[in-house]
Scaffold this active site. Structure first.
Site, PDB file in Angstrom:
ATOM      1  N   PRO A 226     -33.053  23.825 -75.151  1.00 26.87           N
ATOM      2  CA  PRO A 226     -32.229  23.865 -73.946  1.00 26.87           C
ATOM      3  C   PRO A 226     -31.601  22.532 -73.529  1.00 26.87           C
ATOM      4  O   PRO A 226     -30.948  22.475 -72.499  1.00 26.87           O
ATOM      5  CB  PRO A 226     -33.207  24.350 -72.874  1.00 26.87           C
ATOM      6  CG  PRO A 226     -34.558  24.022 -73.388  1.00 26.87           C
ATOM      7  CD  PRO A 226     -34.486  23.922 -74.876  1.00 26.87           C
ATOM      8  N   ASP A 249     -22.301  23.215 -80.998  1.00 24.28           N
ATOM      9  CA  ASP A 249     -21.797  23.928 -79.823  1.00 24.28           C
ATOM     10  C   ASP A 249     -21.740  23.019 -78.604  1.00 24.28           C
ATOM     11  O   ASP A 249     -22.376  21.979 -78.560  1.00 24.28           O
ATOM     12  CB  ASP A 249     -22.781  25.056 -79.479  1.00 24.28           C
ATOM     13  CG  ASP A 249     -22.462  26.311 -80.255  1.00 24.28           C
ATOM     14  OD1 ASP A 249     -21.528  26.268 -81.064  1.00 24.28           O
ATOM     15  OD2 ASP A 249     -23.139  27.320 -80.022  1.00 24.28           O
ATOM     16  N   LYS A 271     -17.793  26.564 -77.453  1.00 22.26           N
ATOM     17  CA  LYS A 271     -17.057  27.685 -76.864  1.00 22.26           C
ATOM     18  C   LYS A 271     -17.214  27.599 -75.359  1.00 22.26           C
ATOM     19  O   LYS A 271     -18.249  27.945 -74.821  1.00 22.26           O
ATOM     20  CB  LYS A 271     -17.613  29.012 -77.382  1.00 22.26           C
ATOM     21  CG  LYS A 271     -17.133  29.314 -78.777  1.00 22.26           C
ATOM     22  CD  LYS A 271     -17.611  30.650 -79.247  1.00 22.26           C
ATOM     23  CE  LYS A 271     -19.050  30.546 -79.670  1.00 22.26           C
ATOM     24  NZ  LYS A 271     -19.674  31.814 -79.953  1.00 22.26           N
ATOM     25  N   ILE A 307     -30.847  34.248 -79.800  1.00 22.13           N
ATOM     26  CA  ILE A 307     -30.838  34.803 -78.443  1.00 22.13           C
ATOM     27  C   ILE A 307     -29.500  34.432 -77.804  1.00 22.13           C
ATOM     28  O   ILE A 307     -29.243  33.251 -77.526  1.00 22.13           O
ATOM     29  CB  ILE A 307     -32.033  34.294 -77.611  1.00 22.13           C
ATOM     30  CG1 ILE A 307     -33.318  34.829 -78.235  1.00 22.13           C
ATOM     31  CG2 ILE A 307     -31.914  34.744 -76.148  1.00 22.13           C
ATOM     32  CD1 ILE A 307     -34.584  34.462 -77.529  1.00 22.13           C
ATOM     33  N   MET A 384     -25.778  33.063 -68.674  1.00 25.70           N
ATOM     34  CA  MET A 384     -24.322  33.112 -68.439  1.00 25.70           C
ATOM     35  C   MET A 384     -23.985  33.888 -67.169  1.00 25.70           C
ATOM     36  O   MET A 384     -23.053  34.692 -67.157  1.00 25.70           O
ATOM     37  CB  MET A 384     -23.623  33.766 -69.655  1.00 25.70           C
ATOM     38  CG  MET A 384     -23.783  32.970 -70.917  1.00 25.70           C
ATOM     39  SD  MET A 384     -23.176  33.810 -72.386  1.00 25.70           S
ATOM     40  CE  MET A 384     -24.608  34.702 -72.935  1.00 25.70           C
TER      41      MET A 384
HETATM   42  N1  SAH Z   1     -28.872  30.642 -77.513  1.00 27.00           N
HETATM   43  C1  SAH Z   1     -29.049  30.073 -76.221  1.00 27.00           C
HETATM   44  C2  SAH Z   1     -28.244  30.805 -75.180  1.00 27.00           C
HETATM   45  C3  SAH Z   1     -26.776  30.710 -75.374  1.00 27.00           C
HETATM   46  S1  SAH Z   1     -25.888  31.490 -74.087  1.00 27.00           S
HETATM   47  C4  SAH Z   1     -30.523  30.084 -75.847  1.00 27.00           C
HETATM   48  O1  SAH Z   1     -31.347  30.678 -76.559  1.00 27.00           O
HETATM   49  O2  SAH Z   1     -30.882  29.460 -74.853  1.00 27.00           O
HETATM   50  C5  SAH Z   1     -25.568  30.159 -73.005  1.00 27.00           C
HETATM   51  C6  SAH Z   1     -26.357  30.303 -71.733  1.00 27.00           C
HETATM   52  O3  SAH Z   1     -27.676  29.845 -71.896  1.00 27.00           O
HETATM   53  C7  SAH Z   1     -25.829  29.495 -70.598  1.00 27.00           C
HETATM   54  O4  SAH Z   1     -24.733  30.118 -69.976  1.00 27.00           O
HETATM   55  C8  SAH Z   1     -27.018  29.440 -69.686  1.00 27.00           C
HETATM   56  O5  SAH Z   1     -27.167  30.619 -68.988  1.00 27.00           O
HETATM   57  C9  SAH Z   1     -28.158  29.362 -70.667  1.00 27.00           C
HETATM   58  N2  SAH Z   1     -28.636  27.974 -70.846  1.00 27.00           N
HETATM   59  C10 SAH Z   1     -28.715  27.307 -71.989  1.00 27.00           C
HETATM   60  N3  SAH Z   1     -29.245  26.072 -71.805  1.00 27.00           N
HETATM   61  C11 SAH Z   1     -29.518  25.992 -70.492  1.00 27.00           C
HETATM   62  C12 SAH Z   1     -30.085  24.975 -69.672  1.00 27.00           C
HETATM   63  N4  SAH Z   1     -30.476  23.794 -70.158  1.00 27.00           N
HETATM   64  N5  SAH Z   1     -30.223  25.231 -68.352  1.00 27.00           N
HETATM   65  C13 SAH Z   1     -29.846  26.413 -67.838  1.00 27.00           C
HETATM   66  N6  SAH Z   1     -29.303  27.399 -68.561  1.00 27.00           N
HETATM   67  C14 SAH Z   1     -29.143  27.202 -69.877  1.00 27.00           C
END
Ligand code: SAH
Length: 462
Positions: A226, A249, A271, A307, A384
């Site tokens: 994250p 990304d 994106k 995910i 999202m």
């Molecule tokens: N594959 C990623 C998700 C991609 S979709 C995963 O497994 O985490 C992108 C979304 O992930 C963002 O819009 C947000 O909702 C969430 N996200 C990813 N990193 C984040 C973070 N550090 N803090 C809060 N939301 C996060």
């Protein structure tokens, strides 16, 4: 250099340990591991020795140390808690040219024991020359973490083919290049992924095609977690060091990108909402093209690639082009962000299930199975969802969740820019509108959000 590091073959040689305590036991075990015949001299033995003595692994002499104990000994370790005895052992051994180690007493040693990272047949020994054994141990722990356990198998398989490879090449230089390529390429990756047989076949094939061979590219689909670099997996880190090109990304933080091999080419495929730098289809094609050029391609994605990451689509394209790939899971936003926000996603008293959904708006609507979401004792994590937050909260209330249900939105969780807004389904949209949140943001809905107040622990500095 104060000491010469060497690896000693003591298999079937008689080695002596003077002392019967725990430390002596540890040294004796080590000697046994290296195949020595171990004799122990001490008036009494610690229970740590019991099993070994019982199984006849150790030849025990229940006496005080005497000079004749050194007869026909290849190496001696003194580990008594009596310095006079230790000194006596050391002097006697040195007179007889027998290498001697006295535990924690470098002055009495003719050899010192390093900290060992054992990936037999691969061995790494770290020594501080007796100056700071703790520092050597700290370094050892770092190396342990860095070097995959499976390198042991990489080394033994390479060993099996050593002779064959040697015969194949006339020039030692070409042989070295071959091994460099093999050990830094798909062969090692295959062994690390547990595909030893495929790896051996690959090695033989590479050897046969050596002259006209063009390198085989591959793709690593890696989850970068994250945002906080501490949350990368070891496997991700390793692949980040060996990639030729990285396709990353928007969610991959600068701090993480910094850790990718310096001379890897960087391609941004981020994106952003409504502003796709590269369409998914062109990303898929890009990965194929780079791999076909023989590159090791690191496809680095935020969180976990499987995910809400479209990782599946990317590897489907690779599979259809027969391009080797592997997938490295990452910590998904839900678990990373929840942990750093002090919000357990499940809890015996509040939530027995947890569901991950995307709150992506389409024509101002969110297409979700609301009845399925609006259930008691369930935590809902919405990816999202920032733009759709008012719709989300409203729909959950319409479908039966009390408007007082606790809810939180977390900006850039796990990083120094983490910010949390908590409220209820009723209040969260307005509370959020009042502060200017920067994506990515994650929404958590459910009773567990109440725990945040007591369980918060992470304090971002900014
Ligand atoms: N594959 C990623 C998700 C991609 S979709 C995963 O497994 O985490 C992108 C979304 O992930 C963002 O819009 C947000 O909702 C969430 N996200 C990813 N990193 C984040 C973070 N550090 N803090 C809060 N939301 C996060």
């Amino acid at each position: 250099m104060d000491f010469l590091p060497i690896f000693l073959n003591i298999r079937n040689k008689v080695c002596l340990v003077v002392g019967g305590g725990e430390v002596a036991a540890r040294k004796a075990m080590l000697l046994l591991q290296a195949g020595a015949q171990v004799s122990v001299v001490a008036p009494e033995l610690d229970s740590a020795f019991n099993a070994y003595v019982a199984r006849g692994k150790i030849n025990y002499c229940a006496e005080c140390f005497q000079l004749e104990h050194l007869h026909n000994i290849m190496l001696v370790i003194a580990a008594t808690n009596d310095r006079t005895i230790n000194q006596q052992v050391s002097e006697a051994a040195q007179q007889r040219q027998i290498p001697v180690n006295v535990v924690d007493d470098p002055k009495l040693c003719t050899f010192i024991m390093p900290s060992i990272i054992d990936r037999s047949p691969l061995l790494i020994a770290v020594s501080s020359g007796g100056q700071s054994p703790v520092l050597a141990r700290i370094l050892r722990a770092q190396l342990e973490a860095l070097i995959p356990v499976a390198y042991a198998r990489v080394a033994s398989i390479a060993g099996k083919f050593r002779q064959q490879v040697k015969q194949h090449f006339i020039h030692p230089e070409k042989r070295r290049l071959f091994w460099e390529k093999v050990l830094q390429g798909p062969f090692t990756e295959m062994v690390l992924a547990g595909k030893d047989k495929t790896a051996q076949d690959y090695l033989l094939q590479s050897l046969q095609h050596e002259k006209d061979e063009s390198p085989q590219g591959e793709v690593y689909l890696v989850g970068a977690g994250p945002g906080n670099p501490d949350l990368l997996t070891f496997r991700a880190m390793r692949l980040m060091q060996q990639a030729d090109v990285v396709v990353y990304d928007r969610l991959v933080s600068a701090a993480i990108l910094d850790m990718v091999r310096r001379d890897a080419t960087r391609i941004y495929a981020g994106k952003e909402r409504n502003k796709h730098t590269l369409e998914q289809e062109s990303i898929n094609q890009l990965l194929v093209r780079l791999a076909q050029e023989g590159k090791r391609v690191l496809r680095l994605k935020g969180g976990d690639p499987f995910i809400f990451g479209r990782g599946g689509e990317e590897i489907e394209t690779l599979a259809s082009h027969h391009i080797p790939f592997q997938v490295v899971p990452g910590i998904t936003a839900a678990s990373g962000v929840a942990a750093y926000a002090g919000i357990p996603l499940t809890h015996r008293d509040y939530a027995q299930s947890c569901i991950f959904v995307t709150g992506h708006l389409k024509n101002k609507m969110i297409d979700l199975d609301w009845a399925h979401l609006a259930r008691p004792n369930q935590t809902i994590v919405i990816y999202m969802g920032l733009l759709g937050l008012p719709v989300l909260c409203q729909q959950l209330i319409v479908h039966g969740l009390p408007s007082s249900t606790p809810a939180a939105i977390i900006q850039q969780g796990t990083t120094q820019k983490q910010k949390i807004v908590t409220g209820t389904l009723q209040t969260l949209p307005n509370l959020t509108a009042a502060v200017n949140l920067t994506p990515p943001t994650l929404i958590i809905v459910g009773e567990v959000v109440k725990l945040h107040q007591n369980l918060t622990w992470f304090e971002p500095t900014s």
